[in-house]
Design a protein around this motif. Structure first.
Motif, PDB file in Angstrom:
ATOM      1  N   MET A   1      20.287  -8.771   9.436  1.00  0.00           N
ATOM      2  CA  MET A   1      19.933 -10.155   9.684  1.00  0.00           C
ATOM      3  C   MET A   1      19.179 -10.674   8.340  1.00  0.00           C
ATOM      4  O   MET A   1      18.078  -9.948   8.078  1.00  0.00           O
ATOM      5  N   PHE A   2      19.432 -11.964   8.002  1.00  0.00           N
ATOM      6  CA  PHE A   2      18.659 -12.393   7.042  1.00  0.00           C
ATOM      7  C   PHE A   2      17.622 -13.411   7.352  1.00  0.00           C
ATOM      8  O   PHE A   2      18.136 -14.545   8.107  1.00  0.00           O
ATOM      9  N   VAL A   3      16.545 -13.427   7.103  1.00  0.00           N
ATOM     10  CA  VAL A   3      15.570 -14.401   7.463  1.00  0.00           C
ATOM     11  C   VAL A   3      14.608 -14.844   6.541  1.00  0.00           C
ATOM     12  O   VAL A   3      14.270 -14.195   5.703  1.00  0.00           O
ATOM     13  N   ASP A   4      14.775 -16.335   6.234  1.00  0.00           N
ATOM     14  CA  ASP A   4      14.072 -16.729   5.131  1.00  0.00           C
ATOM     15  C   ASP A   4      12.974 -17.825   5.326  1.00  0.00           C
ATOM     16  O   ASP A   4      12.340 -18.303   4.506  1.00  0.00           O
ATOM     17  N   ARG A   5      12.756 -17.917   6.610  1.00  0.00           N
ATOM     18  CA  ARG A   5      11.675 -18.930   7.213  1.00  0.00           C
ATOM     19  C   ARG A   5      11.251 -18.336   8.533  1.00  0.00           C
ATOM     20  O   ARG A   5      12.021 -18.289   9.562  1.00  0.00           O
ATOM     21  N   ILE A   6       9.822 -18.147   8.573  1.00  0.00           N
ATOM     22  CA  ILE A   6       9.161 -17.906   9.904  1.00  0.00           C
ATOM     23  C   ILE A   6       7.886 -18.162  10.030  1.00  0.00           C
ATOM     24  O   ILE A   6       7.201 -18.034   8.954  1.00  0.00           O
ATOM     25  N   LYS A   7       7.546 -18.301  11.054  1.00  0.00           N
ATOM     26  CA  LYS A   7       6.272 -18.743  11.552  1.00  0.00           C
ATOM     27  C   LYS A   7       5.243 -17.353  12.148  1.00  0.00           C
ATOM     28  O   LYS A   7       5.934 -16.829  12.921  1.00  0.00           O
ATOM     29  N   VAL A   8       4.353 -17.052  11.632  1.00  0.00           N
ATOM     30  CA  VAL A   8       3.534 -15.785  11.901  1.00  0.00           C
ATOM     31  C   VAL A   8       2.230 -16.248  12.386  1.00  0.00           C
ATOM     32  O   VAL A   8       1.602 -17.240  12.038  1.00  0.00           O
ATOM     33  N   PHE A   9       1.452 -15.328  13.128  1.00  0.00           N
ATOM     34  CA  PHE A   9       0.135 -15.444  13.589  1.00  0.00           C
ATOM     35  C   PHE A   9      -0.575 -14.165  12.986  1.00  0.00           C
ATOM     36  O   PHE A   9      -0.106 -13.008  13.158  1.00  0.00           O
ATOM     37  N   ALA A  10      -1.620 -14.307  12.046  1.00  0.00           N
ATOM     38  CA  ALA A  10      -2.333 -13.513  11.395  1.00  0.00           C
ATOM     39  C   ALA A  10      -3.637 -13.278  11.847  1.00  0.00           C
ATOM     40  O   ALA A  10      -4.433 -14.545  12.093  1.00  0.00           O
ATOM     41  N   GLN A  11      -4.296 -12.066  12.002  1.00  0.00           N
ATOM     42  CA  GLN A  11      -5.648 -11.948  12.666  1.00  0.00           C
ATOM     43  C   GLN A  11      -6.175 -10.762  11.823  1.00  0.00           C
ATOM     44  O   GLN A  11      -5.851  -9.501  11.798  1.00  0.00           O
ATOM     45  N   ALA A  12      -7.342 -11.154  10.964  1.00  0.00           N
ATOM     46  CA  ALA A  12      -8.168 -10.148  10.380  1.00  0.00           C
ATOM     47  C   ALA A  12      -8.997  -9.388  11.289  1.00  0.00           C
ATOM     48  O   ALA A  12      -9.508 -10.006  12.396  1.00  0.00           O
ATOM     49  N   GLY A  13      -9.235  -8.020  11.178  1.00  0.00           N
ATOM     50  CA  GLY A  13     -10.317  -7.396  11.927  1.00  0.00           C
ATOM     51  C   GLY A  13     -11.817  -7.929  11.760  1.00  0.00           C
ATOM     52  O   GLY A  13     -12.196  -8.451  10.719  1.00  0.00           O
ATOM     53  N   SER A  14     -12.518  -7.792  12.939  1.00  0.00           N
ATOM     54  CA  SER A  14     -13.794  -8.203  13.177  1.00  0.00           C
ATOM     55  C   SER A  14     -14.739  -7.146  12.691  1.00  0.00           C
ATOM     56  O   SER A  14     -14.444  -5.995  12.676  1.00  0.00           O
ATOM     57  N   GLY A  15     -15.775  -7.541  12.118  1.00  0.00           N
ATOM     58  CA  GLY A  15     -16.872  -6.552  11.850  1.00  0.00           C
ATOM     59  C   GLY A  15     -17.456  -5.882  13.176  1.00  0.00           C
ATOM     60  O   GLY A  15     -17.505  -6.365  14.036  1.00  0.00           O
TER      61      GLY A  15
END
Length: 365
Positions: A1-15
């Motif tokens: 499958m070829f995907v060239d556009r996508i929406k993601v949710f990113a969450q960095a780690g908390s201290g």
């Protein structure tokens, strides 16, 4: 499958939070506070990798989360800092901030986005132009998408002459987070542009070692395919087979926007037309329509170097249409080819070699 556009949710780690601890050791009265600090949360990092050709890995993992930092401990022991979450993306990936839907419908990362020609999409694209973040154009280039939170302070930092037994500490900072839109724009030296079934995939098979699908029945390629051309002197260039365009592609008709954005990075445009008119179309009108669609989509593209390949010269009426093309575009190179019979392929390679190795003739990206 070829995907060239996508929406993601990113969450960095908390201290991690700081520790409240006091030194308790034999023969050491009133040892005092010794609570350590919390560790730092992990970052979310995007890394451009030439061995990745699309964004399908994020289709199955649209939520990207880094680990939290460890909590502080006694004896002034620092909490463990989390490792960064590294996400490999293709070279040519553009990142946009996608936090534009406030007070409205809440969308999950894998929610189906609107069609390219809808009004909602136009409004969303205007917001995305303002919220541009980064363009990853080089192999190995890294960008910190979300930065991890700093660790909290232990009670050892709060001791003083008046506060000899502090019980204060601080929580770790929250890591950065947000919704992001990742869009791939193929990076290639030359792009094969044309209507469906003009023979672009067959030409790419003849020019390089790429093996796009070809068959004896009409169909269109659904995603860009990259091939590598070998030049004399150990030089090489990349050629992209852009899926077929139709009239009105600049307005989003068909899959216009899905395909046109892959042309924006090509240094030279190679228009492939069906010289025989086997699809009951006039090749002169086809070329004019293709040039108009590209100019309406992005006027800067029409100023780039371009040439024309008159394909399917082995079919009837091809010679007559070739003369018409050369009369209509006398200053443009029109190369007759028959990809099926390998006719004109050598001349085409020589022309592409001369055009793509002449750096002064081709503007930089």
């Amino acid at each position: 499958m070829f995907v060239d556009r996508i929406k993601v949710f990113a969450q960095a780690g908390s201290g991690g939070r700081g520790s409240v601890s006091f030194r308790r050791e034999k023969f050491v009265p009133k040892g005092g506070p010794d609570g350590g600090d919390g560790g730092r949360g992990g970052d979310v990092i995007l890394r451009a990798d030439r061995h990745v050709d699309n964004l399908s890995n994020l289709f199955y993992e649209p939520i990207i989360k880094a680990k939290n930092g460890g909590h502080g401990m006694g004896k002034k022991m620092h909490g463990r800092s989390a490792l960064p979450k590294i996400v490999k993306v293709p070279v040519g990936t553009i990142v946009w901030q996608a936090d534009g839907n406030k007070g409205g419908e809440r969308r999950t990362p894998n929610t189906q986005r609107p069609t390219p020609n809808s009004e909602e999409s136009k409004i969303e694209n205007r917001k995305l132009k303002i919220d541009f973040i980064v363009d990853l154009t080089e192999d190995g280039q890294e960008f910190v998408l979300c930065r991890g939170g700093a660790g909290g302070k232990g009670n050892v930092h709060f001791k003083s002459s008046r506060n000899r037994a502090p019980r204060q500490y601080t929580e770790g900072e929250e890591g950065g987070h947000g919704y992001f839109l990742l869009e791939l724009r193929t990076i290639a030296d030359a792009g094969l542009v044309g209507y469906p079934n003009a023979g672009k995939s067959t030409l790419l098979r003849k020019l390089s070692a790429a093996r796009p699908k070809v068959a004896a029945y009409p169909f269109t390629t659904l995603h860009p395919i990259i091939g590598v051309m070998e030049f004399p002197g150990y030089n090489r260039a990349t050629v992209a087979d852009i899926p077929g365009l139709i009239e009105g592609a600049h307005r989003g008709l068909g899959l216009g926007h899905e395909f046109l954005r892959h042309i924006t990075r090509c240094r030279i445009l190679v228009f492939v037309v069906d010289a025989a008119g086997s699809e009951r179309r006039n090749p002169v009108e086809d070329l004019q329509n293709l040039r108009r669609e590209i100019d309406l989509y992005d006027p800067t593209l029409s100023a780039r170097p371009w040439l024309v390949i008159a394909n399917k010269m082995d079919l009837p009426n091809a010679e007559e249409n070739l003369r018409a093309l050369r009369e209509r575009f006398p200053r443009i190179d029109v190369l007759p080819t028959s990809a099926v019979n390998d006719e004109g392929i050598r001349a085409l390679k020589e022309t592409l070699t001369a055009r793509m190795t002449n750096d002064g003739d081709i503007p930089a990206n």
